[in-house]
Design a protein around this motif. Sequence first.
Motif, PDB file in Angstrom:
ATOM      1  N   UNK A 469      -5.718   7.443  14.327  1.00  0.00           N
ATOM      2  CA  UNK A 469      -5.554   8.650  13.513  1.00  0.00           C
ATOM      3  C   UNK A 469      -4.126   8.736  12.981  1.00  0.00           C
ATOM      4  N   UNK A 470      -3.168   8.527  13.882  1.00  0.00           N
ATOM      5  CA  UNK A 470      -1.764   8.634  13.501  1.00  0.00           C
ATOM      6  C   UNK A 470      -1.345   7.496  12.580  1.00  0.00           C
ATOM      7  N   UNK A 471      -1.813   6.269  12.868  1.00  0.00           N
ATOM      8  CA  UNK A 471      -1.461   5.107  12.033  1.00  0.00           C
ATOM      9  C   UNK A 471      -2.015   5.278  10.629  1.00  0.00           C
ATOM     10  N   UNK A 472      -3.254   5.739  10.520  1.00  0.00           N
ATOM     11  CA  UNK A 472      -3.877   5.932   9.204  1.00  0.00           C
ATOM     12  C   UNK A 472      -3.114   6.965   8.388  1.00  0.00           C
ATOM     13  N   UNK A 473      -2.640   8.028   9.019  1.00  0.00           N
ATOM     14  CA  UNK A 473      -1.841   9.038   8.317  1.00  0.00           C
ATOM     15  C   UNK A 473      -0.530   8.454   7.829  1.00  0.00           C
ATOM     16  N   UNK A 474       0.117   7.609   8.648  1.00  0.00           N
ATOM     17  CA  UNK A 474       1.368   6.963   8.228  1.00  0.00           C
ATOM     18  C   UNK A 474       1.126   6.030   7.056  1.00  0.00           C
ATOM     19  N   UNK A 475       0.023   5.262   7.127  1.00  0.00           N
ATOM     20  CA  UNK A 475      -0.287   4.339   6.039  1.00  0.00           C
ATOM     21  C   UNK A 475      -0.524   5.093   4.737  1.00  0.00           C
ATOM     22  N   UNK A 476      -1.264   6.199   4.805  1.00  0.00           N
ATOM     23  CA  UNK A 476      -1.541   6.987   3.610  1.00  0.00           C
ATOM     24  C   UNK A 476      -0.263   7.567   3.016  1.00  0.00           C
ATOM     25  N   UNK A 477       0.619   8.043   3.865  1.00  0.00           N
ATOM     26  CA  UNK A 477       1.895   8.580   3.369  1.00  0.00           C
ATOM     27  C   UNK A 477       2.725   7.479   2.718  1.00  0.00           C
ATOM     28  N   UNK A 478       2.726   6.297   3.337  1.00  0.00           N
ATOM     29  CA  UNK A 478       3.455   5.180   2.747  1.00  0.00           C
ATOM     30  C   UNK A 478       2.905   4.834   1.366  1.00  0.00           C
ATOM     31  N   UNK A 479       1.577   4.833   1.236  1.00  0.00           N
ATOM     32  CA  UNK A 479       0.963   4.510  -0.051  1.00  0.00           C
ATOM     33  C   UNK A 479       1.364   5.537  -1.099  1.00  0.00           C
ATOM     34  N   UNK A 480       1.387   6.818  -0.737  1.00  0.00           N
ATOM     35  CA  UNK A 480       1.850   7.861  -1.674  1.00  0.00           C
ATOM     36  C   UNK A 480       3.261   7.571  -2.165  1.00  0.00           C
ATOM     37  N   UNK A 482       4.641   4.612  -2.432  1.00  0.00           N
ATOM     38  CA  UNK A 482       4.777   3.300  -3.053  1.00  0.00           C
ATOM     39  C   UNK A 482       5.023   2.167  -2.092  1.00  0.00           C
ATOM     40  N   UNK A 483       4.849   2.417  -0.785  1.00  0.00           N
ATOM     41  CA  UNK A 483       4.968   1.357   0.216  1.00  0.00           C
ATOM     42  C   UNK A 483       3.552   0.897   0.535  1.00  0.00           C
ATOM     43  N   UNK A 484       3.225  -0.347   0.152  1.00  0.00           N
ATOM     44  CA  UNK A 484       1.830  -0.764   0.132  1.00  0.00           C
ATOM     45  C   UNK A 484       1.412  -1.639   1.300  1.00  0.00           C
ATOM     46  N   UNK A 485       2.187  -1.677   2.347  1.00  0.00           N
ATOM     47  CA  UNK A 485       1.770  -2.400   3.548  1.00  0.00           C
ATOM     48  C   UNK A 485       2.251  -1.655   4.786  1.00  0.00           C
ATOM     49  N   UNK A 486       1.327  -1.381   5.696  1.00  0.00           N
ATOM     50  CA  UNK A 486       1.648  -0.750   6.971  1.00  0.00           C
ATOM     51  C   UNK A 486       0.998  -1.587   8.065  1.00  0.00           C
ATOM     52  N   UNK A 487       1.825  -2.073   8.975  1.00  0.00           N
ATOM     53  CA  UNK A 487       1.301  -2.939  10.033  1.00  0.00           C
ATOM     54  C   UNK A 487       1.900  -2.528  11.366  1.00  0.00           C
ATOM     55  N   UNK A 488       1.031  -2.317  12.353  1.00  0.00           N
ATOM     56  CA  UNK A 488       1.471  -1.975  13.701  1.00  0.00           C
ATOM     57  C   UNK A 488       0.929  -3.034  14.647  1.00  0.00           C
ATOM     58  N   UNK A 489       1.801  -3.625  15.421  1.00  0.00           N
ATOM     59  CA  UNK A 489       1.376  -4.651  16.377  1.00  0.00           C
ATOM     60  C   UNK A 489       1.301  -4.053  17.774  1.00  0.00           C
ATOM     61  N   UNK A 490       2.251  -4.332  18.631  1.00  0.00           N
ATOM     62  CA  UNK A 490       2.253  -3.751  19.978  1.00  0.00           C
ATOM     63  C   UNK A 490       2.846  -2.342  19.947  1.00  0.00           C
ATOM     64  N   UNK A 491       2.244  -1.451  20.696  1.00  0.00           N
ATOM     65  CA  UNK A 491       2.785  -0.100  20.843  1.00  0.00           C
ATOM     66  C   UNK A 491       3.513   0.003  22.177  1.00  0.00           C
ATOM     67  N   UNK A 492       4.720   0.528  22.135  1.00  0.00           N
ATOM     68  CA  UNK A 492       5.495   0.732  23.361  1.00  0.00           C
ATOM     69  C   UNK A 492       5.979   2.176  23.494  1.00  0.00           C
TER      70      UNK A 492
END
Length: 533
Positions: A469-480, A482-492
């Motif tokens: 839920x949180x990652x999808x919101x960050x990705x959508x904000x980035x797209x708004x 003009x940042x067109x790639x959001x990638x999350x690997x390990x969470x710490x």
Amino acid sequence: MKFDPEQVKTETKEDFDKAWSESTKYLTPVDPVKDYSMKMEQGKAHPVYETMNRLREAYINLGFEEMVNPIIIEESDIFKQFNYEALAVLDRVFYIGGLPRPNVGISDERFAQIEEIFGRKLTEEDKETIRTILHKYKKGEIEGDDLVADLAAGLNVQDSKIAVMIDHVFPEFKKLEPVCSRKTLRSHMTSGWFISLEALVNRRKTPVKLFSVDLVFRREQEESADRLRAYHSASCVIMDPDVNVEHGKAVAAGLLKQFGFSDFKFKPDDKRSKYYTPDTQIEVYGYHPALKGSNTKYKDGWVEIATFGIYSATALSQYNIPYPVMNLGLGVERLSMILYQAKDMRDMVYPQFQEEWVLGDKEIADMISIEMQPSTREGHDIAMSIIATCERHGTDASPCVFEAWSGTLNGKKLKVTVSEKEENKKLCGGAFLNEVYVLNGNVYGIPKGNPKFKEIEEKGVSTGIRYIDAIANAAARNIEEGVYETSVKMSRAPGDVNVLIDPVALRYIQGKKNKIDFRGPVFTSVETEITGE
């Protein structure tokens, strides 16, 4: 000034809607789809005021009429009510004092000082204005709150210059010492009942049944775990020719049964206050099943909760009251402590001052939110589409790519995909559906349904926020933006998955040396392609 209707702006519906939207943005979620940062929940009542409201309803249910009794009581009334015990009572009351009005003389030297402050000569009219206003102030015709404003208006100078004038030219104001009056703050609700009943005795037919839930004040040497200088008394009276002790028992039982007390004991009160008829002052003990075995001093289930008695005929005669009067009273804070199983009255009444800072799991959960969120309708749609895509295909084998959303945003045609390019993996990592919980002041991101985390899931408080839920919101904000790639690997840590813990909660968690555990493989990638203008 004459009212001119032509100067009044007529708002259009659009103007009103815009203003209303702005004024309510802190009261309602900004988006009806899903919003994690603005949680619409009912407010929280203070234990004392919650108990007060319940007591008011309980009295009304028993047929009593609510009354506001005098708070300021003349010293002479204390003598009339308490007889030779009055001095002992007065030792515990607060007397009311105030600053006297100074008798200010105005010499030529003082007028010269005022001229220097004002930067101009004073006319004879100015001097007379100063004399007149100060004289009216001394006589009490002008209140202290209005003195500066009246002088400023009369002399046509700024308030600040009047304040400097009073400070520098009239030291009498600074040298004032409070003078005590013979008026006191109510220390017993009884003090107000005598005065109220005297006023009503010839206006109401009996029985007269009244109650009041309000503050009383005691000049205690110090406050303690079960004693405050200002507290609330829930008191009632019945004035009737036939009233007796049995009526007091009935009222006590009828009142306390509404709070869950199931049995009662009545014992003579050894204090024997002189405003009660001898042998009519009774202590009320109630049994509450919830207290049985509790970690309080009431672990046997029994607690002293109220006192009642029949007013002395001698005291009543001082107020020309010809009928017997039954009075019952209980301390609201005492009842609140019992109902909320509080151990220290000070901490319950003034939680903002307690040395031991306590945040409950729900309070902490309410301070955890999604940090970056989209600001447009299209952005919210993108976030929801990413979530839905990951929910459907998150465990699909890789390499794979799934279209989540396509449409127009900021004048550009876009296609949003969720993908995993490496082989022998899955679209999303194993922790992408982890949900954020709070248990015993610790914050965890856990996979639901895993036996290893059963206790956290069953006993903890869910924030309702999953990593995806949180990652999808960050990705959508980035797209708004003009940042067109959001990638999350390990969470710490929370920030790795776009989760924000409010600094207040963070300080509490860290101060308690509690855990914040957001570890887990997320491996979720969102990419956006421009497909046209």
